[in-house]
Scaffold this active site. Sequence first.
Site, PDB file in Angstrom:
ATOM      1  N   TYR A   1      44.650  45.984  38.347  1.00  0.00           N
ATOM      2  CA  TYR A   1      45.609  45.485  39.324  1.00  0.00           C
ATOM      3  C   TYR A   1      45.997  44.059  38.975  1.00  0.00           C
ATOM      4  O   TYR A   1      45.318  43.379  38.207  1.00  0.00           O
ATOM      5  CB  TYR A   1      45.071  45.573  40.762  1.00  0.00           C
ATOM      6  CG  TYR A   1      44.021  44.548  41.132  1.00  0.00           C
ATOM      7  CD1 TYR A   1      44.376  43.316  41.661  1.00  0.00           C
ATOM      8  CD2 TYR A   1      42.667  44.824  40.962  1.00  0.00           C
ATOM      9  CE1 TYR A   1      43.417  42.373  42.013  1.00  0.00           C
ATOM     10  CE2 TYR A   1      41.699  43.892  41.312  1.00  0.00           C
ATOM     11  CZ  TYR A   1      42.076  42.671  41.839  1.00  0.00           C
ATOM     12  OH  TYR A   1      41.133  41.745  42.183  1.00  0.00           O
ATOM     13  N   CYS A   2      47.126  43.625  39.536  1.00  0.00           N
ATOM     14  CA  CYS A   2      47.590  42.247  39.385  1.00  0.00           C
ATOM     15  C   CYS A   2      48.202  41.824  40.717  1.00  0.00           C
ATOM     16  O   CYS A   2      47.722  42.254  41.766  1.00  0.00           O
ATOM     17  CB  CYS A   2      48.579  42.127  38.217  1.00  0.00           C
ATOM     18  SG  CYS A   2      50.079  43.100  38.418  1.00  0.00           S
ATOM     19  N   ALA A   3      49.252  41.047  40.704  1.00  0.00           N
ATOM     20  CA  ALA A   3      49.899  40.641  41.950  1.00  0.00           C
ATOM     21  C   ALA A   3      50.863  41.719  42.446  1.00  0.00           C
ATOM     22  O   ALA A   3      50.848  42.088  43.612  1.00  0.00           O
ATOM     23  CB  ALA A   3      50.630  39.323  41.776  1.00  0.00           C
TER      24      ALA A   3
ATOM     25  N   GLY B   1      51.846  44.678  40.209  1.00  0.00           N
ATOM     26  CA  GLY B   1      51.744  45.921  39.453  1.00  0.00           C
ATOM     27  C   GLY B   1      52.408  45.821  38.093  1.00  0.00           C
ATOM     28  O   GLY B   1      52.197  46.672  37.231  1.00  0.00           O
TER      29      GLY B   1
ATOM     30  N   ILE C   1      47.933  43.450  44.266  1.00  0.00           N
ATOM     31  CA  ILE C   1      47.064  42.988  45.346  1.00  0.00           C
ATOM     32  C   ILE C   1      47.861  42.608  46.593  1.00  0.00           C
ATOM     33  O   ILE C   1      47.319  42.570  47.691  1.00  0.00           O
ATOM     34  CB  ILE C   1      46.176  41.814  44.853  1.00  0.00           C
ATOM     35  CG1 ILE C   1      45.004  41.587  45.817  1.00  0.00           C
ATOM     36  CG2 ILE C   1      47.003  40.562  44.631  1.00  0.00           C
ATOM     37  CD1 ILE C   1      43.943  40.638  45.286  1.00  0.00           C
TER      38      ILE C   1
END
Length: 137
Positions: A101-103, A105, A129
């Site tokens: 995951y990241c901020a 996607g 996230i």
Amino acid sequence: MIKTLGASEREDVLSCYPYGCVAVHFEARNSMSIFSFFSGGANINEGVAEARETSGAVLVDVREADEYASGHIKDAVNVPLSDIERISSVVADRTVPLFLYCASGARSARAEKALKQMGYTNIRNIGGIRGYAGPLE
């Protein structure tokens, strides 16, 4: 024309303009956001639950270290996309299930591609996230 799609509706639209035609496929999904576009509609909450239920899985936050420090999902390891080759020092077995995951996607989608090129075989981009409903550490 604006059409509201029901929870399980799909629609294909062909729009033609003087410079050409554009085909678009719309699919209604629950809890969609603009950020879901980058992760193929992934639901981070479902992805985190699946990661926690998957034996040996590793939850990987591919945001930069300062973003990770400002709040991350419990038990996630930080391997920034900018340093993704370092994953082998964290997860040497290329068959271990990785949940990325990241901020939004977008970076996790790029990390997924890079990890596949590095030989990792069990990777899932669970999105951003920003859509996470659980507590952060």
